[in-house]
Motif scaffolding. Sequence first.
Motif, short mmCIF file in Angstrom:
data_model
loop_
_atom_site.label_atom_id
_atom_site.label_comp_id
_atom_site.label_asym_id
_atom_site.label_seq_id
_atom_site.Cartn_x
_atom_site.Cartn_y
_atom_site.Cartn_z
N GLY A 189 -36.37 64.32 -4.58
CA GLY A 189 -36.59 63.99 -3.18
C GLY A 189 -35.75 62.83 -2.67
N CYS A 190 -34.82 62.31 -3.48
CA CYS A 190 -34.04 61.14 -3.04
C CYS A 190 -32.90 61.55 -2.12
CB CYS A 190 -33.52 60.36 -4.24
SG CYS A 190 -32.20 61.20 -5.12
N GLY A 191 -32.59 62.85 -2.02
CA GLY A 191 -31.57 63.28 -1.07
C GLY A 191 -30.31 63.87 -1.69
N LYS A 192 -30.38 64.24 -2.96
CA LYS A 192 -29.19 64.79 -3.64
C LYS A 192 -28.73 66.09 -2.99
CE LYS A 192 -31.41 65.11 -7.60
NZ LYS A 192 -32.73 64.61 -7.23
N THR A 193 -29.67 67.04 -2.82
CA THR A 193 -29.31 68.32 -2.22
C THR A 193 -28.81 68.12 -0.79
OG1 THR A 193 -30.90 69.47 -3.62
CG2 THR A 193 -30.18 70.61 -1.63
N THR A 194 -29.43 67.17 -0.09
CA THR A 194 -29.01 66.89 1.28
C THR A 194 -27.53 66.47 1.31
OG1 THR A 194 -31.26 66.18 1.76
CG2 THR A 194 -29.56 65.54 3.33
N VAL A 195 -27.14 65.60 0.38
CA VAL A 195 -25.74 65.17 0.31
C VAL A 195 -24.83 66.36 0.02
CG1 VAL A 195 -24.09 63.82 -1.04
CG2 VAL A 195 -26.26 62.80 -0.35
N MET A 196 -25.26 67.20 -0.96
CA MET A 196 -24.42 68.33 -1.31
C MET A 196 -24.29 69.31 -0.14
SD MET A 196 -24.69 71.36 -4.03
CE MET A 196 -25.34 72.37 -2.70
N ASN A 197 -25.40 69.56 0.56
CA ASN A 197 -25.35 70.49 1.70
C ASN A 197 -24.38 70.02 2.78
OD1 ASN A 197 -27.09 72.33 0.60
ND2 ASN A 197 -28.89 71.60 1.68
N MET A 198 -24.30 68.71 2.93
CA MET A 198 -23.36 68.18 3.93
C MET A 198 -21.92 68.35 3.46
SD MET A 198 -25.27 64.84 5.53
CE MET A 198 -25.72 64.00 4.03
N LEU A 199 -21.70 68.06 2.17
CA LEU A 199 -20.33 68.22 1.64
C LEU A 199 -19.92 69.69 1.63
CD1 LEU A 199 -17.80 67.18 0.36
CD2 LEU A 199 -19.02 66.80 -1.77
N ALA A 200 -20.87 70.57 1.35
CA ALA A 200 -20.56 72.01 1.36
C ALA A 200 -20.30 72.50 2.78
CB ALA A 200 -21.70 72.80 0.73
N GLY A 201 -20.80 71.76 3.76
CA GLY A 201 -20.61 72.16 5.15
C GLY A 201 -21.76 72.98 5.70
N PHE A 202 -22.87 73.07 4.95
CA PHE A 202 -24.02 73.83 5.44
C PHE A 202 -24.74 73.06 6.55
CE2 PHE A 202 -24.19 75.38 0.82
CZ PHE A 202 -23.31 76.42 1.10
N ASP A 203 -24.78 71.72 6.40
CA ASP A 203 -25.41 70.86 7.41
C ASP A 203 -24.41 69.79 7.81
OD1 ASP A 203 -27.93 72.14 7.23
OD2 ASP A 203 -28.36 70.98 5.40
N ALA A 204 -24.38 69.48 9.09
CA ALA A 204 -23.49 68.41 9.55
C ALA A 204 -24.22 67.08 9.45
CB ALA A 204 -23.07 68.67 11.00
N PRO A 205 -23.56 66.02 8.95
CA PRO A 205 -24.22 64.72 8.88
C PRO A 205 -24.56 64.21 10.28
CG PRO A 205 -21.92 64.58 8.14
CD PRO A 205 -22.20 66.02 8.40
N THR A 206 -25.69 63.51 10.38
CA THR A 206 -26.04 62.93 11.69
C THR A 206 -25.35 61.60 11.89
OG1 THR A 206 -28.07 62.11 10.66
CG2 THR A 206 -28.25 64.12 11.96
N GLU A 207 -24.89 60.98 10.79
CA GLU A 207 -24.08 59.76 10.91
C GLU A 207 -22.90 59.86 9.94
OE1 GLU A 207 -27.43 57.39 9.71
OE2 GLU A 207 -28.27 58.87 11.10
N GLY A 208 -21.83 59.14 10.26
CA GLY A 208 -20.68 59.06 9.37
C GLY A 208 -19.87 60.35 9.32
#
Lengths: 258, 258
Positions: free
Chosen positions: A47-66
């Motif tokens: 739950g620390c956000g690993k998958t979230t980071v990967m999803n952004m790098l993969a392009g599945f989700d756009a980061p809300t900052e940066g």
Amino acid sequence: MGDEVAFVELDGVGMTFRGRTGAYQAVRDFNLELSEGEFFCLLGTSGCGKTTVMNMLAGFDAPTEGQIRLEGRPVRGPGADRGVVFQGHDSLYDWLTARDNIAFGLRLRGMGRAERRSIADRFLNMVGLAGQGGKHPSELSGGMKQRIQIARALANDPRMLLMDEPFGALDAMTRAVLQGELSRIWSENRKTVLFITHDIEEACALATRVGVMKRGPGGTLKAVVPLDLPYPRERTSDAFMASFRRVHELIHAEIHPQ
Amino acid sequence: MNDGMMNSRTATVAGYVLGFALLFAIWHLASQYLVRSVLFPSPIPVFIRGWALIEDQLLQEAVIASMRRILQGFLLGSAIGIPVGLAIGSFRPVRLLLEPWTEFFRFIPAVAMITVSVIWFGIGEESKIFLIAYTTIFVVVIATAAGVGAVGRDKIRAAQCLGANRFQVFALVALPATVPYILTGMRLAMSNAFVTIVAAELVASNDGLGKMLWDARLFMQVEDIFVALISLGLLGFATDRTFRLLIRAFAGRFNPTM
Ligand SMILES: Nc1ncnc2c1ncn2[C@@H]1O[C@H](COP(=O)(O)OP(=O)(O)OP(=O)(O)O)[C@@H](O)[C@H]1O
Ligand SMILES: [Mg+2]
């Protein structure tokens, strides 16, 4: 080094999910540069956000900052340059054989049948499944399915590989075998890898660098530990143990905060 | 494993044969000792009457007339229902627009539409084909749309990061993943079609099994009624088995619950 563009750059990346229960900042101010050919393990508690980071790098989700950049160009959605191996094996196509699953990306590009087949068979061989190409996913074990996923991503010849706890659901013995195979394959092709895990030993066995994440909300990179050990790694060697202990201390502080 | 499969197949067939034999035996005993009325004949005169109707080609004519209508309406309804279901499942605006339709019409049963269809199309073939198509469409639409909605997110993402464009994601992932749902919907629609055709032929028709039932009632030919009922049961049973075999052949391999 300073003005040279990194292969992958995560620059002040953050992700805030907005839902019915309000806003949740899963990842905050995440900064990381990956150089080409390295094997980076991202380690952190659940739950620390690993998958979230990967999803952004993969392009599945756009980061809300940066911003995330690949060779200097901002990432805008998924693409064939970033192959993904998913946490479960629901991503395999049940209606295709193992061989056709591996050749799926080649088919998308319009490659001919015979060429597809010979490439798929080469990668089947590489992941130790020679002769099993005619089976469907429902006829394969969990470990075999993860091998197919890895072969499918590699056969498409991406610039980098994103792997989200690919061995998380496997028993310890199968996991060790697959770690060895992945390490061997990586030594041969030196693709850039971002590998997510919460298994310290796995990270130490595979990575050139281990990044430890701080727990959420606002999960972020807490420390990066370079591992300058030769491959294949001797898990009982003193040097391995020392690295394990260092990473373990970092993680331990996250599990039992003072 | 092969042995087990053979045995289970033999067991299935033996079960059917014994099950039907038992049904006819109970029927026979009930008619001889329990009810003893000309209105409830034993299966023996019914079979004799059935054989006579077959020899006179009358039963075949009725069966063919009914089955042709079922098939035509069913194919027409599926040909409309599948693309509409795919569109509803794939595109949000289409779903928002058309969902009220499906939710509205599926509560108006086809038998309630008999009167209006006879007014519109007369008592010829058109009215029956319309009714069967009507009863097929909504079941197939709902099953297909649900199937599209149930395609795993990782399956779509995997295709995207192998380089698939929107069309390829639809044609090579969403569509094949939906096939088992479509077939299941069609199987349900087929059983609805049997209900509808009998009702439609009872009310307004010059031939078919429904008409046979109606005439037999008028002329008090009780055996004919039972011949028609048994024919319906056997036809429905055979059609459903065929469908299950088709679903197994196309989809059962990767969806063992089918
Ligand atoms: N779509 C979403 N909407 C709201 N919150 C989300 C969403 N996805 C993830 N989160 C939250 O973000 C946090 C990080 O989730 P994430 O899946 O990245 O964790 P993880 O580090 O991959 O964990 P694990 O090791 O268990 O897979 C969690 O608290 C989760 O509840
Ligand atoms: Mg995760």
